[in-house]
Scaffold this active site. Structure first.
Site, PDB file in Angstrom:
ATOM      1  N   SER A  23       0.820  -1.218   0.000  1.00 19.41           N
ATOM      2  CA  SER A  23       0.000   0.000   0.000  1.00 19.41           C
ATOM      3  C   SER A  23       0.853   1.267   0.000  1.00 19.41           C
ATOM      4  O   SER A  23       0.327   2.379   0.022  1.00 19.41           O
ATOM      5  CB  SER A  23      -0.936   0.011   1.212  1.00 19.41           C
ATOM      6  OG  SER A  23      -0.208  -0.189   2.405  1.00 19.41           O
ATOM      7  N   ASN A 110      -2.275  -2.677  13.260  1.00 24.05           N
ATOM      8  CA  ASN A 110      -3.732  -2.523  13.184  1.00 24.05           C
ATOM      9  C   ASN A 110      -4.237  -1.289  13.935  1.00 24.05           C
ATOM     10  O   ASN A 110      -5.059  -0.533  13.422  1.00 24.05           O
ATOM     11  CB  ASN A 110      -4.425  -3.789  13.706  1.00 24.05           C
ATOM     12  CG  ASN A 110      -4.077  -5.000  12.863  1.00 24.05           C
ATOM     13  OD1 ASN A 110      -3.482  -4.851  11.795  1.00 24.05           O
ATOM     14  ND2 ASN A 110      -4.424  -6.182  13.331  1.00 24.05           N
ATOM     15  N   THR A 155     -40.223  25.817 -11.469  1.00 26.51           N
ATOM     16  CA  THR A 155     -40.536  24.450 -11.035  1.00 26.51           C
ATOM     17  C   THR A 155     -40.690  23.671 -12.332  1.00 26.51           C
ATOM     18  O   THR A 155     -41.125  24.240 -13.345  1.00 26.51           O
ATOM     19  CB  THR A 155     -41.843  24.371 -10.214  1.00 26.51           C
ATOM     20  OG1 THR A 155     -42.925  24.764 -11.056  1.00 26.51           O
ATOM     21  CG2 THR A 155     -41.816  25.274  -8.993  1.00 26.51           C
ATOM     22  N   HIS A 156     -40.306  22.418 -12.324  1.00 24.97           N
ATOM     23  CA  HIS A 156     -40.320  21.592 -13.553  1.00 24.97           C
ATOM     24  C   HIS A 156     -39.490  22.238 -14.669  1.00 24.97           C
ATOM     25  O   HIS A 156     -39.755  22.003 -15.839  1.00 24.97           O
ATOM     26  CB  HIS A 156     -41.752  21.370 -14.066  1.00 24.97           C
ATOM     27  CG  HIS A 156     -42.709  20.916 -13.017  1.00 24.97           C
ATOM     28  ND1 HIS A 156     -43.000  19.582 -12.791  1.00 24.97           N
ATOM     29  CD2 HIS A 156     -43.429  21.615 -12.106  1.00 24.97           C
ATOM     30  CE1 HIS A 156     -43.877  19.487 -11.792  1.00 24.97           C
ATOM     31  NE2 HIS A 156     -44.146  20.705 -11.355  1.00 24.97           N
ATOM     32  N   SER A 277     -12.915  25.915 -27.236  1.00 24.78           N
ATOM     33  CA  SER A 277     -12.968  24.691 -28.016  1.00 24.78           C
ATOM     34  C   SER A 277     -11.778  24.657 -28.952  1.00 24.78           C
ATOM     35  O   SER A 277     -11.310  25.700 -29.412  1.00 24.78           O
ATOM     36  CB  SER A 277     -14.268  24.667 -28.818  1.00 24.78           C
ATOM     37  OG  SER A 277     -14.115  23.903 -29.992  1.00 24.78           O
ATOM     38  N   LYS A 283     -16.449  29.427 -28.880  1.00 24.72           N
ATOM     39  CA  LYS A 283     -16.958  28.758 -27.685  1.00 24.72           C
ATOM     40  C   LYS A 283     -16.328  29.212 -26.378  1.00 24.72           C
ATOM     41  O   LYS A 283     -15.145  29.495 -26.295  1.00 24.72           O
ATOM     42  CB  LYS A 283     -16.739  27.250 -27.814  1.00 24.72           C
ATOM     43  CG  LYS A 283     -17.565  26.618 -28.909  1.00 24.72           C
ATOM     44  CD  LYS A 283     -18.924  26.168 -28.416  1.00 24.72           C
ATOM     45  CE  LYS A 283     -18.741  24.902 -27.662  1.00 24.72           C
ATOM     46  NZ  LYS A 283     -19.936  24.236 -27.286  1.00 24.72           N
ATOM     47  N   ASN A 285     -16.799  27.379 -22.769  1.00 24.65           N
ATOM     48  CA  ASN A 285     -17.495  26.273 -22.098  1.00 24.65           C
ATOM     49  C   ASN A 285     -17.347  26.341 -20.579  1.00 24.65           C
ATOM     50  O   ASN A 285     -16.253  26.609 -20.085  1.00 24.65           O
ATOM     51  CB  ASN A 285     -16.923  24.941 -22.590  1.00 24.65           C
ATOM     52  CG  ASN A 285     -17.122  24.743 -24.082  1.00 24.65           C
ATOM     53  OD1 ASN A 285     -18.130  25.171 -24.637  1.00 24.65           O
ATOM     54  ND2 ASN A 285     -16.151  24.124 -24.729  1.00 24.65           N
ATOM     55  N   GLU A 290     -19.027  21.657 -15.159  1.00 25.82           N
ATOM     56  CA  GLU A 290     -19.319  20.325 -15.700  1.00 25.82           C
ATOM     57  C   GLU A 290     -18.464  19.259 -15.028  1.00 25.82           C
ATOM     58  O   GLU A 290     -18.931  18.174 -14.683  1.00 25.82           O
ATOM     59  CB  GLU A 290     -19.034  20.290 -17.210  1.00 25.82           C
ATOM     60  CG  GLU A 290     -19.922  21.201 -18.030  1.00 25.82           C
ATOM     61  CD  GLU A 290     -19.376  21.331 -19.452  1.00 25.82           C
ATOM     62  OE1 GLU A 290     -19.353  20.323 -20.170  1.00 25.82           O
ATOM     63  OE2 GLU A 290     -18.963  22.437 -19.828  1.00 25.82           O
ATOM     64  N   TYR A 317      -9.379  -6.856  12.278  1.00 27.63           N
ATOM     65  CA  TYR A 317      -8.706  -6.358  11.073  1.00 27.63           C
ATOM     66  C   TYR A 317      -8.662  -7.455  10.019  1.00 27.63           C
ATOM     67  O   TYR A 317      -8.379  -8.618  10.314  1.00 27.63           O
ATOM     68  CB  TYR A 317      -7.265  -5.891  11.381  1.00 27.63           C
ATOM     69  CG  TYR A 317      -6.557  -5.422  10.112  1.00 27.63           C
ATOM     70  CD1 TYR A 317      -6.747  -4.132   9.641  1.00 27.63           C
ATOM     71  CD2 TYR A 317      -5.773  -6.294   9.355  1.00 27.63           C
ATOM     72  CE1 TYR A 317      -6.167  -3.707   8.448  1.00 27.63           C
ATOM     73  CE2 TYR A 317      -5.185  -5.878   8.160  1.00 27.63           C
ATOM     74  CZ  TYR A 317      -5.382  -4.586   7.724  1.00 27.63           C
ATOM     75  OH  TYR A 317      -4.807  -4.175   6.543  1.00 27.63           O
ATOM     76  N   GLN A 322      -7.317  -2.525   3.833  1.00 25.42           N
ATOM     77  CA  GLN A 322      -6.300  -1.687   3.192  1.00 25.42           C
ATOM     78  C   GLN A 322      -6.928  -0.897   2.032  1.00 25.42           C
ATOM     79  O   GLN A 322      -6.420   0.141   1.633  1.00 25.42           O
ATOM     80  CB  GLN A 322      -5.158  -2.569   2.686  1.00 25.42           C
ATOM     81  CG  GLN A 322      -4.031  -1.801   2.036  1.00 25.42           C
ATOM     82  CD  GLN A 322      -2.775  -2.652   1.890  1.00 25.42           C
ATOM     83  OE1 GLN A 322      -2.096  -2.920   2.880  1.00 25.42           O
ATOM     84  NE2 GLN A 322      -2.480  -3.087   0.681  1.00 25.42           N
ATOM     85  N   LYS A 325      -8.308   3.250   1.866  1.00 27.07           N
ATOM     86  CA  LYS A 325      -7.556   4.505   1.819  1.00 27.07           C
ATOM     87  C   LYS A 325      -7.716   5.323   0.549  1.00 27.07           C
ATOM     88  O   LYS A 325      -7.924   6.528   0.597  1.00 27.07           O
ATOM     89  CB  LYS A 325      -6.074   4.228   2.059  1.00 27.07           C
ATOM     90  CG  LYS A 325      -5.820   3.880   3.494  1.00 27.07           C
ATOM     91  CD  LYS A 325      -4.411   3.446   3.734  1.00 27.07           C
ATOM     92  CE  LYS A 325      -4.390   2.643   5.006  1.00 27.07           C
ATOM     93  NZ  LYS A 325      -5.253   1.422   4.951  1.00 27.07           N
TER      94      LYS A 325
HETATM   95  N1  ARG Z   1      -1.171  -1.536   5.152  1.00 26.27           N
HETATM   96  C1  ARG Z   1      -2.128  -2.020   6.077  1.00 26.27           C
HETATM   97  C2  ARG Z   1      -3.465  -1.331   5.836  1.00 26.27           C
HETATM   98  O1  ARG Z   1      -3.443  -0.303   5.292  1.00 26.27           O
HETATM   99  C3  ARG Z   1      -1.698  -1.729   7.491  1.00 26.27           C
HETATM  100  C4  ARG Z   1      -2.248  -2.678   8.502  1.00 26.27           C
HETATM  101  C5  ARG Z   1      -1.687  -4.013   8.239  1.00 26.27           C
HETATM  102  N2  ARG Z   1      -1.978  -4.930   9.289  1.00 26.27           N
HETATM  103  C6  ARG Z   1      -1.799  -6.239   9.091  1.00 26.27           C
HETATM  104  N3  ARG Z   1      -2.089  -6.974  10.101  1.00 26.27           N
HETATM  105  N4  ARG Z   1      -1.372  -6.725   7.987  1.00 26.27           N
HETATM  106  O2  ARG Z   1      -4.501  -1.824   6.178  1.00 26.27           O
END
Ligand code: ARG
Length: 456
Positions: A23, A110, A155-156, A277, A283, A285, A290, A317, A322, A325
């Protein structure tokens, strides 16, 4: 490369599998929170005597060094250390030697990752609240200039009754006010420390969770270690609050897009918020509006994805988490960017009051006025409605508007009508007279403005 958790393993995974599980490419955004959490943890370890004061101070010095490097953008992360927590722990050991390995006493990744996320969101939600306020200030600024600018209310998407443009803008102020309240209210569920829950069950070390929570500025600690490490409700809530807030932005985006079209021509956006454009030289825009309307898609998606990740997860956990995030980071960035753009776009737009007023004059949105006028003369409203409906049809056939009719024509439709009808049918008067509490009458809009100003 040997893993920090490698003792039990006889082989290391292939690189592509390592990459799949890592991660670090995204959780490096938590580097400062992770260091902050570690500093609090190791101070607590020193205070409780779990580590000696010297050990605690040595580790603190190492962490501060890493913080400096992080701020200078000098840390080099490696996929083989998987995530931000293991990367930093490895760097700490490289920095101060084997004593760095004592940092992880009495905690787990964790509770560590949960702590990082709480710290991160607590900060970011406050940033978002500040940006909501800025956008509210921009709405109030324009509303104040346009209390007496009138345009058709719809309205509408059909012209309904004339209204004050200030009133229309302030409707968005109040939507945002509720969004702001929801974010503020959510803070109390973010502002809780999971640190010290350890892997899931607490720890045998005599830690002091209240102390580390206090150092981190958290108002309380989780009561249950299992809940502490598996709770991601605060993220769901953040994503849900964001989804509703960006829904509001898409509604205003849609109006801005309509208003800046040739067909409406009610506003002109500042050049900064528009693009041209590549082929059509004429144009201009409304791209930013948007784009924000479109970006709601990812914000809704992030909410649904988080709910799906959590659905059916057993305690406590699980690596699934993971996946919490990227959607959170993405939503934070999307919300901050969208709110910032909107504040500037509202503040700098040119309001074409004359076009708005013309739209009201070339229109039947004063028809309710006439019906109310007849009702005030004692004609049952249902009958008045019928009389005015017929008059509108008469005008359509004659290709004119109510104010173009002669008194004879009015009298033919209903003998009760006298020449005071012309004042009543004036759109400006129609708006001014809608003076019921919260209505579009100019005096009411001014009262609303005062209340709005107190909230920003
Ligand atoms: N990279 C992990 C996450 O974002 C951190 C926690 C990992 N804990 C584990 N027991 N593998 O969730």
């Amino acid at each position: 490369m040997k893993k920090l958790w490698g003792g039990r393993f006889s082989k290391t995974p292939e690189q592509w599998i390592e990459e799949f599980g890592a991660s670090i490419s995204f959780d490096q955004q938590l580097v400062l929170e992770d260091i902050e959490g570690s500093l609090a943890h190791v101070k607590m370890l020193g205070k409780t005597g779990i580590l000696t004061q010297d050990e605690s101070e040595l580790i603190q010095a190492g962490l501060l060094k890493l913080k400096e490097k992080a701020q200078a953008g000098e840390l080099e992360y490696s996929v083989s250390e998987e995530d931000i927590h293991l990367n930093l722990e490895k760097m700490l050991i490289d920095e101060i030697g084997p004593a760095g390995g004592k940092l992880h006493t009495g905690r787990s990744r964790n509770d560590q990752v949960a702590t990082d996320m709480h710290l991160y969101l607590k900060k970011q939600v406050q940033v978002i609240i500040a940006h909501i306020k800025e956008m509210q200030a921009a709405l109030v600024g324009q509303a104040e200039k346009h209390v007496e600018t009138i345009l058709p209310g719809y309205t509408h998407l059909q012209r309904a009754q004339p209204i004050s443009f200030g009133h229309h803008l302030l409707a968005y102020f109040w939507m945002l006010e509720r969004d702001k309240q929801r974010f503020e209210e959510s803070l109390k569920r973010i502002d809780i420390s999971p640190l010290g829950a350890s892997a899931l069950a607490g720890t045998t070390f005599p830690i002091d969770r209240q102390y580390s929570a206090e150092l981190l500025g958290f108002s309380s600690v989780y009561e249950n270690s299992m809940d502490a490490v598996s709770d991601r409700d605060f993220i769901v809530e953040f994503l849900s609050n964001s989804a509703l807030a960006i829904t509001h932005l898409t509604r205003l985006a849609e109006e801005i897009i309509l208003w800046s079209s040739k067909e409406f021509s009610f506003i002109e956006l500042d050049d900064t918020y528009a693009t041209g454009s590549s082929i059509m030289p004429q144009k201009k825009n409304p791209d930013m509006a948007e784009l924000i309307r479109g970006k709601s898609g990812r914000v809704f998606g992030n909410l649904l994805s988080m709910l799906t990740i959590l659905k059916g997860l057993p305690m406590t956990y699980n690596k699934d988490m993971q996946e919490d995030k990227e959607g959170m980071f993405d939503t934070v960035h999307t919300m901050v960017g969208s709110l910032k753009i909107f504040a500037g776009m509202i503040e700098t737009m040119t309001v074409k009051a004359d076009v708005m007023e013309e739209a009201v004059n070339q229109d039947f949105s004063n028809a309710t006025e006439l019906a109310d006028y007849l009702a005030a003369k004692g004609i049952p409203f249902r009958e008045a409605h019928e009389i005015v409906g017929k008059l509108v049809l008469y005008c359509i056939n004659k290709n004119c508007y109510l104010l173009d009719l002669t008194l004879e024509e009015f009298k033919e439709a209903c003998g009760e009508i006298s020449d005071d009808v012309y004042g009543v049918l004036s759109p400006t008067e129609a708006v001014r007279r809608r003076n019921s509490y919260g209505g579009t009458g100019f005096d009411q809009v001014k009262i609303q403005l005062e209340q709005a100003k107190k909230l920003i």
